[in-house]
Design a protein around this motif. Structure first.
Motif, PDB file in Angstrom:
ATOM      1  N   PHE A  14      -8.072  -4.396   4.755  1.00 27.87           N
ATOM      2  CA  PHE A  14      -6.770  -2.997   4.958  1.00 27.87           C
ATOM      3  C   PHE A  14      -7.902  -1.814   3.046  1.00 27.87           C
ATOM      4  CE2 PHE A  14      -4.462  -7.131   5.358  1.00 27.87           C
ATOM      5  CZ  PHE A  14      -3.623  -6.211   6.083  1.00 27.87           C
ATOM      6  N   LYS A  15      -7.562  -1.146   3.515  1.00 24.26           N
ATOM      7  CA  LYS A  15      -8.238  -0.002   3.044  1.00 24.26           C
ATOM      8  C   LYS A  15      -7.531   0.296   1.648  1.00 24.26           C
ATOM      9  CE  LYS A  15      -7.744   2.742   6.438  1.00 24.26           C
ATOM     10  NZ  LYS A  15      -7.787   3.286   7.431  1.00 24.26           N
TER      11      LYS A  15
ATOM     12  N   ARG B  84       0.524  -1.507  -0.245  1.00 26.49           N
ATOM     13  CA  ARG B  84      -0.153   0.231  -0.300  1.00 26.49           C
ATOM     14  C   ARG B  84       1.145   0.776   0.463  1.00 26.49           C
ATOM     15  NH1 ARG B  84      -2.421  -4.075   2.892  1.00 26.49           N
ATOM     16  NH2 ARG B  84      -0.852  -3.686   4.579  1.00 26.49           N
TER      17      ARG B  84
ATOM     18  N   GLN C 275     -10.596 -11.465   0.775  1.00 26.88           N
ATOM     19  CA  GLN C 275     -11.022 -10.559   0.197  1.00 26.88           C
ATOM     20  C   GLN C 275     -11.986  -9.472  -0.339  1.00 26.88           C
ATOM     21  OE1 GLN C 275      -7.635  -9.757   0.469  1.00 26.88           O
ATOM     22  NE2 GLN C 275      -6.405 -11.446  -0.573  1.00 26.88           N
TER      23      GLN C 275
ATOM     24  N   VAL D 109       2.946  -7.062  -5.543  1.00 28.95           N
ATOM     25  CA  VAL D 109       3.609  -7.929  -5.536  1.00 28.95           C
ATOM     26  C   VAL D 109       4.235  -8.828  -6.723  1.00 28.95           C
ATOM     27  CG1 VAL D 109       3.779 -10.867  -4.154  1.00 28.95           C
ATOM     28  CG2 VAL D 109       2.612  -8.086  -2.985  1.00 28.95           C
TER      29      VAL D 109
HETATM   30  N1  SAM Z   1      -0.136 -13.683  -0.743  1.00 26.98           N
HETATM   31  C1  SAM Z   1      -1.776 -13.236  -0.013  1.00 26.98           C
HETATM   32  C2  SAM Z   1      -3.005 -13.116  -0.830  1.00 26.98           C
HETATM   33  O1  SAM Z   1      -2.942 -14.545  -2.016  1.00 26.98           O
HETATM   34  O2  SAM Z   1      -3.445 -13.163  -0.729  1.00 26.98           O
HETATM   35  C3  SAM Z   1      -1.732 -11.868   0.325  1.00 26.98           C
HETATM   36  C4  SAM Z   1      -0.073 -10.617   0.436  1.00 26.98           C
HETATM   37  S1  SAM Z   1      -0.425  -9.262   0.463  1.00 26.98           S
HETATM   38  C5  SAM Z   1       1.055  -9.043   0.683  1.00 26.98           C
HETATM   39  C6  SAM Z   1      -1.405  -9.013   1.893  1.00 26.98           C
HETATM   40  C7  SAM Z   1      -2.563  -8.047   1.966  1.00 26.98           C
HETATM   41  O3  SAM Z   1      -2.320  -7.091   1.447  1.00 26.98           O
HETATM   42  C8  SAM Z   1      -3.367  -9.063   1.057  1.00 26.98           C
HETATM   43  O4  SAM Z   1      -4.435 -10.061   1.021  1.00 26.98           O
HETATM   44  C9  SAM Z   1      -4.215  -7.787   0.235  1.00 26.98           C
HETATM   45  O5  SAM Z   1      -6.015  -8.299   1.881  1.00 26.98           O
HETATM   46  C10 SAM Z   1      -3.444  -6.693   0.855  1.00 26.98           C
HETATM   47  N2  SAM Z   1      -3.579  -5.585  -0.356  1.00 26.98           N
HETATM   48  C11 SAM Z   1      -2.742  -6.253  -1.039  1.00 26.98           C
HETATM   49  N3  SAM Z   1      -2.427  -5.367  -2.171  1.00 26.98           N
HETATM   50  C12 SAM Z   1      -3.813  -4.011  -1.973  1.00 26.98           C
HETATM   51  C13 SAM Z   1      -4.139  -2.973  -2.143  1.00 26.98           C
HETATM   52  N4  SAM Z   1      -3.522  -2.351  -3.030  1.00 26.98           N
HETATM   53  N5  SAM Z   1      -5.085  -1.579  -1.333  1.00 26.98           N
HETATM   54  C14 SAM Z   1      -5.213  -2.544   0.231  1.00 26.98           C
HETATM   55  N6  SAM Z   1      -4.691  -3.662   0.288  1.00 26.98           N
HETATM   56  C15 SAM Z   1      -3.857  -4.833  -0.334  1.00 26.98           C
END
Ligand code: SAM
Ligand code: SF4
Length: 433
Positions: A326-327, A49, A257, A160
């Motif tokens: 998460f927003k 984020r 999500q 990611v």
């Molecule tokens: N690999 C995991 C999955 O498949 O859900 C999660 C990885 S991510 C680093 C961790 C969390 O960050 C996610 O599950 C998602 O809820 C949140 N996230 C990822 N991108 C985001 C964004 N652009 N804005 C807000 N939250 C985000």
């Protein structure tokens, strides 16, 4: 040199920082007692984020003003590329998440500024663990172990895959050897890390459940956890592995999500609300106390009140034990960033608060069902809020606290039995039996 590493972000970053710590120790450097005492400070950054990236860059800017050697590592480096030196002109070096193994060499060369964004390489030191300065702490008995790096899922909102590169699964023998070595050093619990661990497949065809079965055989190891998981991985093979492997904890972090099929399709998550529920039901059919935690994004582009309500009802229907909200934050280059970020910040805030309140209610309801049961708890040490109490986690990753007056006091990493007498939304309180 005396070094200090400041880590932002997820467990993968915590693990990468540990690997760097181990590599620096092996190169003869010494961990400082804090950043003030260090000659070199490394900031491990997150960019999932925008706010997370700003924190890491802001911290590095402050550190650069102290005149120390400052390095930035991690996801923000890969996203920013050469811009990192425009934002931080006094930064000594910057390395992306797939090339942290270069840090000892960069320090030895001492030629700054230096930028290594990397690509799809496998970082040197992926399996290195620090050996000093942990005795008596939970960190001495619990270790993260990377099983996969990168991600090939490409969910619409997520940066990611752009910053951590393509998926790579470590060879199973390498993982087994690493965990065996940790167990020989006294580690009691490992947490296997990857963005989507249930997709794990070794070059020899080893599946994730097969890997769990091999880890189950390691002497000295008491618990095996892993994160994160995708609902499509909740197969019969996984459930049978849970049944056959008592060391594998009865908890799954299963990010959902959203609970709206329309939003899930737009996100490219490749499951529906019904499929998510079916995955949870499969786990609970095996063990009714199986703990499921999740991640939720609120305010995804186009998320209506109706979509949001669908998320609320799904979390209740699934009996989610804990949730991280998460927003939505648009990330440059992702598919979702091309859409208008049309849910106002104050509405994202409101939805966040509503889900937190739901979680408090649901957490209390779910924890109340455990009053009167006896939980097997791994001792982590004194409770953060009340040092006179001891705290640990049950197999479901629920925090359990109890009066720590027993003599002799159980050691960190020991498994004890605690009868639950009180339930709270986030913790269970009990008496050691
Ligand atoms: N690999 C995991 C999955 O498949 O859900 C999660 C990885 S991510 C680093 C961790 C969390 O960050 C996610 O599950 C998602 O809820 C949140 N996230 C990822 N991108 C985001 C964004 N652009 N804005 C807000 N939250 C985000
Ligand atoms: Fe991001 Fe989706 Fe990969 Fe998780 S699975 S890291 S949310 S792209």
């Amino acid at each position: 040199m005396k070094f200090w590493i400041h880590t932002y972000g997820c467990q993968m970053n915590v693990r990468d920082s540990e690997a760097v710590e181990a590599l620096l120790e092996a190169a003869g450097h010494v961990k400082a007692s804090g950043e003030d005492d260090a000659d070199v400070v490394i900031v491990n950054s997150c960019t999932v984020r925008q706010k997370a990236e700003e924190k890491a860059v802001g911290k590095s800017g402050y550190l650069c003003s102290t005149g120390k050697v400052v390095g930035l590592m991690g996801c923000a480096v890969k996203r920013l590329g050469a811009d990192v030196f425009r934002k931080l002109p006094k930064l000594s070096f910057a390395v992306g998440p797939r090339c942290f193994g270069l840090i000892p060499k960069i320090l030895a060369d001492g030629r700054y500024p230096r930028l290594e964004t990397g690509d799809d390489e496998v970082p040197e030191g992926l399996g290195a663990h620090p050996v000093t300065g942990r005795a008596g702490t939970f960190a001495a008995v619990q270790s993260y172990v990377t099983v996969m790096i990168g991600c090939d899922n490409r969910c619409s909102y997520c940066i990611v895959p752009d910053v951590r590169g393509h998926e790579y699964c470590r060879p199973p023998d390498e993982i087994i050897a690493e965990v065996r070595c940790l167990a020989e050093r006294g580690v009691r619990e490992v947490c296997l890390l990857g963005q989507s661990v249930l997709r794990y497949r070794g070059a020899d065809g080893t599946t994730f459940p097969r890997l769990l079965r091999r880890l189950q055989e390691i002497d000295g190891l008491a618990r095996i956890r892993f994160t994160s998981a995708h609902p499509s991985g909740c197969t019969d093979e996984l459930v049978v592995a849970y049944r056959d492997c008592p060391k594998v904890c009865r908890h799954l972090h299963l990010p959902v999500q959203s609970g709206s099929d329309r939003i899930l399709a737009d996100m490219g998550r490749r499951y529906t609300r019904a499929e998510y529920l079916a995955a949870v039901e499969k786990l609970r059919a095996f063990d009714p106390e199986f703990s499921v935690t999740t991640d939720v994004i609120v305010g995804y582009p186009g998320e209506t009140e109706e979509d949001f309500e669908a998320t609320r009802t799904l979390l209740d229907a699934a009996g989610i034990d804990n949730s991280f909200v998460f927003k939505y934050s648009p990330r440059p280059g992702t598919r979702a960033a091309a859409k208008p970020d049309d849910v106002p910040q104050c509405e994202k805030e409101r939805r966040d608060q509503v889900l937190l309140a739901d979680q408090e209610r649901r957490g209390l309801e779910r924890n109340s069902r455990l009053v009167g049961t006896v939980r097997e708890v791994m001792v982590e040490g004194p409770s953060k809020r009340n040092k006179a109490r001891l705290a640990g986690r049950d197999s479901g990753n629920r925090i359990v606290v109890w009066d720590g007056a027993e003599t002799p006091s159980p050691s960190v990493g020991a498994l004890v039995r605690v009868r639950i007498t009180e339930a709270h939304p986030q913790i269970l309180v009990g008496i050691m039996v």
